[in-house]
Design a protein around this motif. Structure first.
Motif: not given
Ligand SMILES: NC(=O)c1ccc[n+]([C@@H]2O[C@H](COP(=O)([O-])OP(=O)(O)OC[C@H]3O[C@@H](n4cnc5c(N)ncnc54)[C@H](OP(=O)(O)O)[C@@H]3O)[C@@H](O)[C@H]2O)c1
Length: 274
Positions: A18-40
């Protein structure tokens, strides 16, 4: 446990968390994505990006409390103070840290597992502060297949605790007035490569780490719930004048009906509650 107690019934294996989201795998990898897909995703980056960007040393504490400042009812019942979104938030905090620390009263009251089940991500090493070695024998975290457990006991108790042969690494620590110095606990974890730490509860444990001035961030989620009398959250001696009280920079976000305040204690380092 937690505001949203560490009850079982987490995500079943194989199901999309529940709550999985595209930015989450990057954050788990220690990376803060600069461009994100949507509001979530944007919200995940805004909420957790600073914690990820903090790097290998970060000490967080969290509590979920009622509006009147209790983390459980007077019986110790903590199911549930805060709601589902805060529970997911707690599991995200666990997934972003190397070790989760609780006081032994929390294990005794909640029989918590302290694993990550509500979102995708690794579970942290579990650390129980237990100077008198009173961890219940049947505690679930000793019997599951989760990550290792560090059972921190008073140095004098360590040999007998080790002789019990429980599924935990016994760590003997010095005590003063029956208490471990929070800085010593953190140094012990750091020496094992566990630099990112979540102090998850209960109130006495979080208060001790706060009073010792070792927290970088404190995240308190408050639920629109009135308990009247129960297990208190933060308690420390405090100041006589509000002008002298700690007033760290804060961020606020909504978690369903609850609101979370994140205090940046690293910005007021050196000023500590007494
Ligand atoms: N709402 C939430 O976010 C949340 C989170 C976690 C837990 N909880 C609830 O909180 C309740 C328990 O909270 P609590 O405040 O009573 O207890 P606690 O913080 O869970 O545990 C306190 C005990 O842990 C040991 N301990 C903690 N810090 C220590 C230190 N620095 N040095 C040495 N020993 C240390 C001590 O054991 P000894 O007594 O043996 O000395 C201490 O009395 C439970 O009902 C649980 O459900 C709520």
């Amino acid at each position: 446990m937690h505001g949203s107690a560490d009850a079982d019934g987490g995500t079943s294996s194989g199901a999309r968390p529940v709550g999985a989201d595209d930015a989450w795998p990057s954050l788990l990898d220690g990376r803060v994505p600069a461009d994100v897909a949507g509001p979530a995703s944007a919200e995940l980056v805004s909420r957790y990006g600073p914690l990820v960007a903090a790097g290998p040393r970060l000490v967080l504490a969290q509590l979920g409390q009622s509006l009147d400042g209790f983390v459980a009812a007077r019986t110790g019942d903590a199911v549930f103070v805060t709601g589902e979104e805060d529970r997911r938030h707690l599991h995200r905090l666990r997934a972003l840290t190397d070790a989760v620390v609780v006081g032994v009263s929390t294990v005794a009251a909640d029989d918590c597992r302290l694993t990550v089940r509500e979102v995708a991500g690794p579970s942290p090493v579990r650390v129980v502060l237990d100077p008198r070695a009173r961890l219940p024998r049947g505690a679930r975290l000793l019997g599951d297949d989760g990550p290792r457990v560090l059972w921190c006991v008073g140095r004098a108790r360590a040999p007998e605790a080790a002789a019990e042969g429980r599924k935990a690494e016994v760590v003997g620590l010095p005590t003063a007035d029956g208490r471990f110095a929070p800085a010593e606990v953190l140094a012990t974890l750091a020496a094992r490569g566990l630099g990112r730490v979540l102090v998850e509860g209960g109130g006495r444990t979080v208060s001790a780490f706060l009073a010792a001035g070792v927290l970088d961030r404190l995240l308190v989620t408050t639920a629109p719930l009135l308990v009247g009398d129960g297990v208190p959250g933060l308690r420390f001696a405090g100041e006589d004048r509000l002008a002298d009280a700690l007033r760290p920079p804060a961020r606020r976000f909504a978690l369903g009906a609850d609101s979370c305040l994140e205090l940046d204690l690293s910005a007021v380092r050196g000023r500590r509650p007494t």
